[in-house]
Design a protein around this motif. Structure first.
Motif, PDB file in Angstrom:
ATOM      1  N   SER A 198       1.022  -1.275   0.093  1.00 31.11           N
ATOM      2  CA  SER A 198      -0.556  -0.697  -0.585  1.00 31.11           C
ATOM      3  C   SER A 198       0.561   1.118  -0.083  1.00 31.11           C
ATOM      4  O   SER A 198       0.278   1.891  -0.776  1.00 31.11           O
ATOM      5  N   ARG A 199       1.513   1.271   0.810  1.00 29.56           N
ATOM      6  CA  ARG A 199       2.699   2.338   0.597  1.00 29.56           C
ATOM      7  C   ARG A 199       3.573   2.866  -0.515  1.00 29.56           C
ATOM      8  O   ARG A 199       3.778   4.120  -0.763  1.00 29.56           O
ATOM      9  N   LEU A 200       3.420   1.814  -1.026  1.00 29.35           N
ATOM     10  CA  LEU A 200       4.963   1.763  -2.689  1.00 29.35           C
ATOM     11  C   LEU A 200       3.342   1.906  -3.890  1.00 29.35           C
ATOM     12  O   LEU A 200       4.561   2.680  -4.929  1.00 29.35           O
ATOM     13  N   ALA A 201       2.747   1.463  -3.810  1.00 39.90           N
ATOM     14  CA  ALA A 201       1.530   2.087  -4.343  1.00 39.90           C
ATOM     15  C   ALA A 201       1.266   3.912  -4.719  1.00 39.90           C
ATOM     16  O   ALA A 201       1.381   4.711  -4.101  1.00 39.90           O
ATOM     17  N   GLY A 202       1.854   3.808  -6.204  1.00 37.66           N
ATOM     18  CA  GLY A 202       2.173   5.356  -6.468  1.00 37.66           C
ATOM     19  C   GLY A 202       3.208   5.785  -6.313  1.00 37.66           C
ATOM     20  O   GLY A 202       2.935   7.235  -6.613  1.00 37.66           O
ATOM     21  N   VAL A 203       4.375   5.148  -5.907  1.00 39.50           N
ATOM     22  CA  VAL A 203       4.939   6.055  -5.447  1.00 39.50           C
ATOM     23  C   VAL A 203       5.979   6.071  -6.484  1.00 39.50           C
ATOM     24  O   VAL A 203       5.886   5.002  -8.039  1.00 39.50           O
ATOM     25  N   ARG A 204       6.222   6.912  -7.828  1.00 36.99           N
ATOM     26  CA  ARG A 204       6.943   7.429  -8.797  1.00 36.99           C
ATOM     27  C   ARG A 204       8.069   8.578  -8.803  1.00 36.99           C
ATOM     28  O   ARG A 204       8.527   9.431  -9.681  1.00 36.99           O
ATOM     29  N   HIS A 205       8.832   8.144  -7.646  1.00 36.67           N
ATOM     30  CA  HIS A 205      10.400   8.925  -7.744  1.00 36.67           C
ATOM     31  C   HIS A 205      11.621   8.780  -7.821  1.00 36.67           C
ATOM     32  O   HIS A 205      12.723   8.946  -6.960  1.00 36.67           O
ATOM     33  N   CYS A 206      11.574   7.363  -8.281  1.00 36.60           N
ATOM     34  CA  CYS A 206      12.545   6.887  -8.482  1.00 36.60           C
ATOM     35  C   CYS A 206      13.777   7.081  -9.100  1.00 36.60           C
ATOM     36  O   CYS A 206      13.423   7.835 -10.367  1.00 36.60           O
ATOM     37  N   VAL A 207      15.058   6.700  -9.144  1.00 32.74           N
ATOM     38  CA  VAL A 207      15.626   7.233  -9.882  1.00 32.74           C
ATOM     39  C   VAL A 207      16.712   6.025 -10.344  1.00 32.74           C
ATOM     40  O   VAL A 207      16.639   4.685  -9.400  1.00 32.74           O
ATOM     41  N   LEU A 208      17.549   6.159 -11.475  1.00 25.37           N
ATOM     42  CA  LEU A 208      18.876   4.972 -11.675  1.00 25.37           C
ATOM     43  C   LEU A 208      19.467   5.131 -11.107  1.00 25.37           C
ATOM     44  O   LEU A 208      20.512   6.663 -11.589  1.00 25.37           O
TER      45      LEU A 208
END
Length: 307
Positions: A54-64
């Protein structure tokens, strides 16, 4: 060993307003002598996999992330370092795993090593960044996710690994010298910044020769280099966001889960080790090891990992 560099951008001076310390430690203030405070890595509680989803849902701030890879085996191992560290901490462990048939992938977390800093970090975005980087290394973007045989997280890296379980889906998770219990430094921003800055400045080869006599010279060089590369602002922002949205307690042990601690450990007491064992962790201790348990004791550490 393959070195994949992301070419991090220059770090903005404006990030300095976020510089506070990510510490959960037995010590609270810099020593009166004026010497830099000893750094103790972040120890945060660890979420259950269902909470992670649930916490990861929608997270889109990752970087390579920058990563290092050792070996070409069919078994994949993911290695996640702790606070103030880098993937180069695994300069012995990675090749040792490669010699046992693994393809070992070590990542530099945001603001560490050669990975870019970020002004808006969270444990969840770190977890997504790790998983995305592993996918890139394995070229598995079309698949549901990488097939990971073994995942090892040290200190802060153990917390990130915990959050990444739904994404990495490792067959076996190994958490290194982390108690999975909440703690509060009780320190303000200025005090925290002083500790972090002192830790970064004081982690030199010369000082490590005195404080870490059991380490090899290469261990000391790697740690000193990681300290030079470390960005306090990113760590500060992570702590601020964590304080507003802390994670719940120890993770589910629905997959084989190993807790490896130093003996003695400043962070995982025998009592806490017993509690974690009762929760389903297989607890292993490496006698006379330090917080980076594998330094100087790679064979013993591997024995605990693969037992």
């Amino acid at each position: 060993m393959h070195d994949h560099r992301t070419g991090p951008p220059a770090r903005s001076p404006s990030q300095g307003t976020l510089e506070q310390l990510l510490l959960n430690t037995p010590t609270s203030k810099p020593p009166a002598s004026g010497h830099p405070a000893r750094f103790h890595p972040l120890m945060l509680p660890h979420p259950h996999p269902s909470a992670n989803q649930s916490r990861l849902a929608g997270v889109r701030h990752c970087v390579l992330l920058n990563r290092l890879a050792w070996g070409a085996g069919d078994k994949i191992a993911v290695l996640v370092h702790g606070m103030l560290g880098s993937a180069r901490q695994f300069h012995e462990l990675g090749p040792a795993l490669a010699g046992r048939g693994y393809r070992a992938i070590g990542v530099d977390l945001p603001g560490h090593g050669r990975s870019p800093a970020t002004a808006d970090p969270t444990i969840e975005s770190y977890a997504e960044s790790v998983a995305e980087t592993v996918r890139a290394e394995l070229d598995t973007r079309a698949a549901p996710g990488p097939v990971v045989e073994l995942a090892i997280g040290h200190s802060l890296g153990a917390i990130v690994l915990a959050a990444a379980l739904p994404l990495l889906r490792p067959a076996r998770a190994v958490y290194v010298d982390v108690p999975f219990s909440p703690a509060d430094t009780g320190a303000g921003a200025d005090e925290l910044l002083a500790r972090f800055s002192g830790a970064k400045a004081g982690r030199t080869v010369e000082q490590l020769r005195v404080s870490k006599p059991a380490w090899s010279e290469e261990d000391r060089r790697v740690e000193a280099e990681a300290a030079r590369q470390f960005d306090p602002a990113t760590a500060v922002a992570l702590q601020l966001r964590y304080d507003r949205n802390p994670l719940p307690g120890p993770p589910s042990t629905s997959i084989p889960s190993v807790l490896i601690r130093a003996e003695p450990s400043r962070f995982v007491s025998p009592e806490r080790a017993g509690e974690l064992k009762g929760l389903g962790f297989r607890v292993r201790s490496v006698v006379a090891a330090g917080h980076c348990v594998w330094y100087g004791r790679v064979d013993e550490f591997l024995g605990a990992v693969l037992d």
